[in-house]
Every structure is written in C-alpha cells, then in structure tokens.
Write an enzyme that holds these catalytic residues in place. Sequence first.
Site, short mmCIF file in Angstrom:
data_model
loop_
_atom_site.label_atom_id
_atom_site.label_comp_id
_atom_site.label_asym_id
_atom_site.label_seq_id
_atom_site.Cartn_x
_atom_site.Cartn_y
_atom_site.Cartn_z
N SER A 1 -6.40 54.83 18.25
CA SER A 1 -6.40 53.62 19.06
C SER A 1 -7.86 53.21 19.24
O SER A 1 -8.78 54.01 19.01
CB SER A 1 -5.77 53.91 20.43
OG SER A 1 -6.04 52.88 21.36
N TYR B 1 -4.02 59.23 28.05
CA TYR B 1 -3.75 58.65 26.73
C TYR B 1 -5.06 58.41 25.98
O TYR B 1 -5.21 58.79 24.81
CB TYR B 1 -2.98 57.34 26.88
CG TYR B 1 -2.79 56.60 25.57
CD1 TYR B 1 -1.77 56.98 24.69
CD2 TYR B 1 -3.61 55.54 25.21
CE1 TYR B 1 -1.60 56.30 23.49
CE2 TYR B 1 -3.44 54.86 24.02
CZ TYR B 1 -2.43 55.25 23.16
OH TYR B 1 -2.27 54.58 21.96
#
Length: 308
Positions: free
Chosen positions: A141, A154
């Site tokens: 990400s 996360y």
Amino acid sequence: MNDRSLVGKTIVITGASSGFGKGAAIALASMGANVVLAARRTNLLAELTRQIGPNALAVTTDVSKPDDIQHLKKEALLRFGAIDVWINNVGVGALGLFWDIPVEDHARVLDVNIKGLIYGAHAALSEFLTTGTGTLINVGSIDSEVPLAYQASYAASKAAVLSLSRSLNEELRLINQGNIRVATIMPWAVDTPWWIHAANYTGHEPRMAAMDDPQIVIDAIVRACIDPKEEMPVGPKAHASNISHKLFPNLTERLTANIADKEVKKAWPAPPTAGSLHEPMDEGSGIDGGIRKRMRLKDEAPHDIPPE
C-alpha cells in the site's frame, strides 16, 4: 493489456474472492494463464472458477494458517505442475484510533498481513529456488511508505511488507538468483470491498478522499507478472505521496492524517464492527466496493442518517 508471455503460466492468487484478487484472476486467465484461487469464502471461489473455466483451480485458504498455505502450494503443483508467479494479495484492516480498536483485532491484522504474507513468500520462494525462476508479488500500500492515522496496525503491517520485499531482493542478489524477482504493489486508497470487510471503530462508515478505481491496481498486478519492479506505486496520488514522504516526511504524515480525520468525521454514523477479520462475511464479493457511490450520496445529502 495483451501479452502472450503469460500463456500457460501458473499464477497463485490469495485473496481471490473479491477486489484486486478477483479482478487479477479474471484478467490473467483471459491472457492464457492458469490461476490458482485462494480465499476463505469457498462458495465465491467456486463461482469464480466456473466463470473462468478449466484453467482455474479453487483452494479454500486462510493465509494465517501455515498448513493452509502448504496445502495451497501442493494443490497448485498437483494440478498444473509448476508455479510461475505467487501473488500475496490478502490484506485486512482495522479502522479507528489505535486505543479504540480491541487488541485481538490488531493481532489479527498482523497475523494475516505479515504472518500470512511470510508463509506465502516462504512457500513460493522455496519452489522458485528449486526451479531457478519465478516472481513473488506482494501487495502492499502507499501506507507501506506513508504511515496513516486511523489505520495504525494496517499501515505498520504494510511497512513490513515493503521491508520484507526489499530484504528478499537483496538476499536473492547475494546468492546470484537474478531470475527470481520480488515486487511490491503500492496503491493509494482504492474502492474495493476491503472497506466493507475492515474492522471499524471510528463511529462512522469508512471512506477516504479521492479513491482510485480498482482497475488501475489490477493492471499493475498484471504488469508485475510480466515485468516486476521492486517498488510499484500505482497511480498519480500514490506516486506523489511516495515522493513527498521521501522529501518531507513529517509534513506528509501530518497532511495525510488530517485528510483521514476529515474523511472520518464527514461520514455517516456506524456501529463498531470487527468486519471479516475473524470470520468471513457474505457481503462484499465484487471487484468494486461501491464506496465512491456511497460517498457521493453522503456529500450530496449531508444529513446524519444514511438512506435505507
């Protein structure tokens, strides 16, 4: 994208029941690849296998369980005889201020996003080292580079994904295994069912500014199967954030935190949920998550109660 080099290649895809994984499976199969589909939702894998045809194999898999990963590898080799590309695509999240999220949910994020990825990478690389060739694709990400408020564990897990990929490439270089490549896909926030499946303790429905369409990430995954790069930011926003953080780390982190905070407070109220962290859910089986549509409704009719 049209490239004959994938014809007959076998590609393992985790997280294949929705989002990037589902989209990549359909795209890669259309290019002639054999696709091995892994996820927890057996019924959705079966539907996708029927849609793709005989060059698809479904294997029910919880990536946080090393025995499941070994079973996935075994089934892929039994059916197709080789593994050419392994895509570690599973990623789960927990939204909210760090202290508001139950510790067991943080732990589950790390079990899936770090341990699960390590299990997959280990299985793939042990096979590639035997054959002398192969591509490992880890879906990270832009949070791999830029930490983000309301997504602390996360973002930490995705930073670990990028660090692992970098280390693996260096280790492969040290043993002269240049035909084995490790790539990390680094998208901006994307409209997929990830947002539906995430645990959410913000008190509001999940949303993020300027979400990208999942197709650009699917295209990047396909490109990585053909021409893998160590770091592959996807789209203008991810590229800009990546560069900005390298030049102005503190400023970039503050700006992204402010954006996340503003988006949370704009959203409709929602009760706390663990999402699909611990048990899979039926909801969210498409490639697109429908989040942009819901955001438009909220912004056009900014009242406190979401429509039925």
